[in-house]
Motif scaffolding. Structure first.
Motif, short mmCIF file in Angstrom:
data_model
loop_
_atom_site.label_atom_id
_atom_site.label_comp_id
_atom_site.label_asym_id
_atom_site.label_seq_id
_atom_site.Cartn_x
_atom_site.Cartn_y
_atom_site.Cartn_z
N ALA A 16 0.68 -1.34 -0.33
CA ALA A 16 0.18 0.51 0.12
C ALA A 16 0.71 1.46 -0.13
O ALA A 16 0.57 1.92 -0.17
CB ALA A 16 -0.49 0.07 0.50
N GLY A 17 2.80 1.03 0.02
CA GLY A 17 2.79 2.30 -0.19
C GLY A 17 2.67 2.79 -1.43
O GLY A 17 2.57 2.21 -2.14
N THR A 18 3.32 4.23 -1.53
CA THR A 18 3.86 4.49 -2.46
C THR A 18 4.89 4.88 -3.36
O THR A 18 6.46 5.06 -3.14
CB THR A 18 3.56 6.51 -1.79
OG1 THR A 18 2.30 7.25 -1.61
CG2 THR A 18 3.22 7.43 -3.91
N THR A 19 4.90 4.30 -4.87
CA THR A 19 6.28 4.00 -5.43
C THR A 19 6.29 5.10 -6.22
O THR A 19 5.97 5.89 -6.60
CB THR A 19 6.33 2.63 -5.92
OG1 THR A 19 4.99 2.80 -7.24
CG2 THR A 19 5.70 1.67 -5.39
N ILE A 20 7.53 5.32 -7.00
CA ILE A 20 8.39 6.22 -7.97
C ILE A 20 8.16 5.56 -9.19
O ILE A 20 8.57 4.69 -9.07
CB ILE A 20 9.33 6.77 -7.01
CG1 ILE A 20 9.53 7.30 -5.82
CG2 ILE A 20 10.25 7.62 -8.17
CD1 ILE A 20 9.28 8.48 -6.22
N CYS A 62 15.29 2.09 -1.23
CA CYS A 62 16.72 2.84 -2.46
C CYS A 62 16.43 3.46 -3.47
O CYS A 62 17.42 4.45 -3.73
CB CYS A 62 17.93 1.59 -2.39
SG CYS A 62 16.38 1.03 -4.49
N GLY A 63 15.05 3.49 -4.16
CA GLY A 63 14.89 4.16 -5.24
C GLY A 63 15.74 4.30 -6.00
O GLY A 63 15.95 3.07 -6.34
N THR A 64 16.60 5.81 -6.02
CA THR A 64 17.42 5.78 -7.51
C THR A 64 19.21 4.96 -6.91
O THR A 64 19.99 4.76 -7.34
CB THR A 64 17.45 7.07 -8.27
OG1 THR A 64 17.51 7.86 -7.01
CG2 THR A 64 16.34 7.33 -9.18
N THR A 126 17.67 3.41 6.06
CA THR A 126 16.01 3.32 5.33
C THR A 126 16.28 4.43 4.86
O THR A 126 15.98 5.41 6.06
CB THR A 126 15.35 2.42 5.31
OG1 THR A 126 13.69 2.82 4.79
CG2 THR A 126 14.72 3.14 6.73
N SER A 127 16.08 5.80 4.03
CA SER A 127 15.95 7.30 3.81
C SER A 127 14.73 7.50 2.92
O SER A 127 14.60 6.82 1.92
CB SER A 127 17.43 7.81 3.67
OG SER A 127 17.26 7.62 1.82
N LEU A 128 14.03 8.20 3.48
CA LEU A 128 12.44 8.81 2.61
C LEU A 128 11.37 7.88 2.33
O LEU A 128 10.96 8.11 1.54
CB LEU A 128 13.35 9.86 2.05
CG LEU A 128 14.28 10.71 2.12
CD1 LEU A 128 14.92 11.29 0.84
CD2 LEU A 128 13.80 12.16 3.04
C1 LIG Z 1 11.19 9.30 -0.78
S1 LIG Z 1 11.40 8.03 -2.57
C2 LIG Z 1 13.10 7.46 -1.05
C3 LIG Z 1 14.24 7.34 -2.09
C4 LIG Z 1 15.89 7.35 -1.37
N1 LIG Z 1 16.09 5.66 -0.44
C5 LIG Z 1 16.09 7.89 -1.39
O1 LIG Z 1 16.59 8.74 -0.46
O2 LIG Z 1 16.68 8.87 -2.36
C6 LIG Z 1 10.48 6.98 -1.57
C7 LIG Z 1 10.70 5.60 -2.15
O3 LIG Z 1 10.55 4.19 -1.37
C8 LIG Z 1 9.62 3.63 -2.05
N2 LIG Z 1 9.35 2.61 -2.07
C9 LIG Z 1 7.41 2.57 -1.72
N3 LIG Z 1 6.85 1.43 -1.35
C10 LIG Z 1 8.19 0.89 -0.73
C11 LIG Z 1 7.87 -0.49 -0.12
N4 LIG Z 1 6.82 -0.80 0.41
N5 LIG Z 1 9.13 -0.51 0.52
C12 LIG Z 1 9.98 -0.78 0.04
N6 LIG Z 1 9.99 0.63 -0.41
C13 LIG Z 1 8.70 1.28 -1.03
C14 LIG Z 1 9.33 4.07 -3.54
O4 LIG Z 1 9.03 3.11 -5.10
C15 LIG Z 1 10.36 4.94 -3.69
O5 LIG Z 1 11.40 4.35 -4.34
#
Ligand SMILES: C[S@@+](CC[C@H](N)C(=O)[O-])C[C@H]1O[C@@H](n2cnc3c(N)ncnc32)[C@H](O)[C@@H]1O
Length: 220
Positions: A16-20, A62-64, A126-128
């Motif tokens: 249910a997380g918001t993905t990029i 990790c995002g990017t 884990t960040s952001l």
């Molecule tokens: C704001 S970005 C942060 C990316 C990176 N950690 C940074 O510091 O730039 C949030 C990230 O969380 C990921 N995300 C969303 N739901 C998630 C989940 N259930 N498990 C792991 N990551 C998730 C998104 O796809 C996105 O890449």
């Protein structure tokens, strides 16, 4: 509508997380957002994670891969960092940006169900990410970080700290949306404590609240 919404992916049945959706777009927005301080902030986070040469590290969401790459420097060639994220586009972009870094890999994965044996990692970062997860998932995600750490392993949970000024906060909301504008980062420290981590220390960096913790030696 806030500017960053165009970056959000379509719903993923696993979370249910918001993905990029757009790795390249996220990278550009994030670089701009930190106003020239991104490298300094993430280098500090890598140091605060406690990762040392030879360590095995997991970067959740990790995002990017900005933090993944910063931690890869800390663990040197004898260690390794795996970044996981449910966004295929973010993972693909992370792989491009880390091309040539042999100790830095990326894979598909979600925070609430980590694909790793118990006790696999020395450090989990884990960040952001926590503000991208619905509140009811936070405990599960941090419990998973605890599970995959070895006893004595370290966690670093960092998330966006909204500015205290009303105008600056509204500006953040206009660019990124309500999850960041009203991010309740004061709840991070109790979240990490409730999961059973010891030696919990919280602190602030520009834009960021972080919490460090250690998995107790007697924990399984
Ligand atoms: C704001 S970005 C942060 C990316 C990176 N950690 C940074 O510091 O730039 C949030 C990230 O969380 C990921 N995300 C969303 N739901 C998630 C989940 N259930 N498990 C792991 N990551 C998730 C998104 O796809 C996105 O890449």
């Amino acid at each position: 509508m806030e500017l960053a919404r165009f970056l959000h992916g379509s719903p993923d049945s696993r979370t249910a997380g918001t993905t990029i959706a757009h790795g390249r777009g996220y990278e550009a927005l994030s670089t701009a957002f930190f106003l020239g301080r991104r490298r300094a902030v993430f280098t500090r986070l890598a140091r605060l994670s406690g990762a040392r040469p030879g360590d095995r590290v997991l970067d959740v969401g990790c995002g990017t891969g900005y933090l993944t790459r910063a931690v890869a420097e800390a663990v040197t060639g004898s260690g390794s960092v795996l970044g996981i994220d449910p966004s295929g586009d973010a993972v693909a972009h992370a792989r491009r940006l880390a091309a040539g870094l042999a100790n830095c890999t990326f894979a598909d994965g979600i925070a609430e169900d980590l694909d790793a044996e118990d006790g696999t990692y020395d450090v989990v970062v884990t960040s952001l990410v926590i503000h991208h997860l619905p509140e009811q998932v936070h405990e599960r995600a941090v419990a998973e970080m605890m599970r995959v750490l070895r006893p004595g392993g370290r966690v670093l949970v960092a998330d966006f700290r909204p500015p205290s000024g009303r105008i600056a906060r509204h500006l953040v909301g206009a660019v990124t949306g309500p999850a960041m504008e009203h991010n309740p980062v004061h709840l991070l420290e109790p979240l990490v404590r409730r999961a059973g981590f010891g030696q919990v220390v919280a602190g602030d960096l520009p834009w960021i609240r972080y919490v460090q913790g250690m998995k107790p030696e007697h924990a399984r």
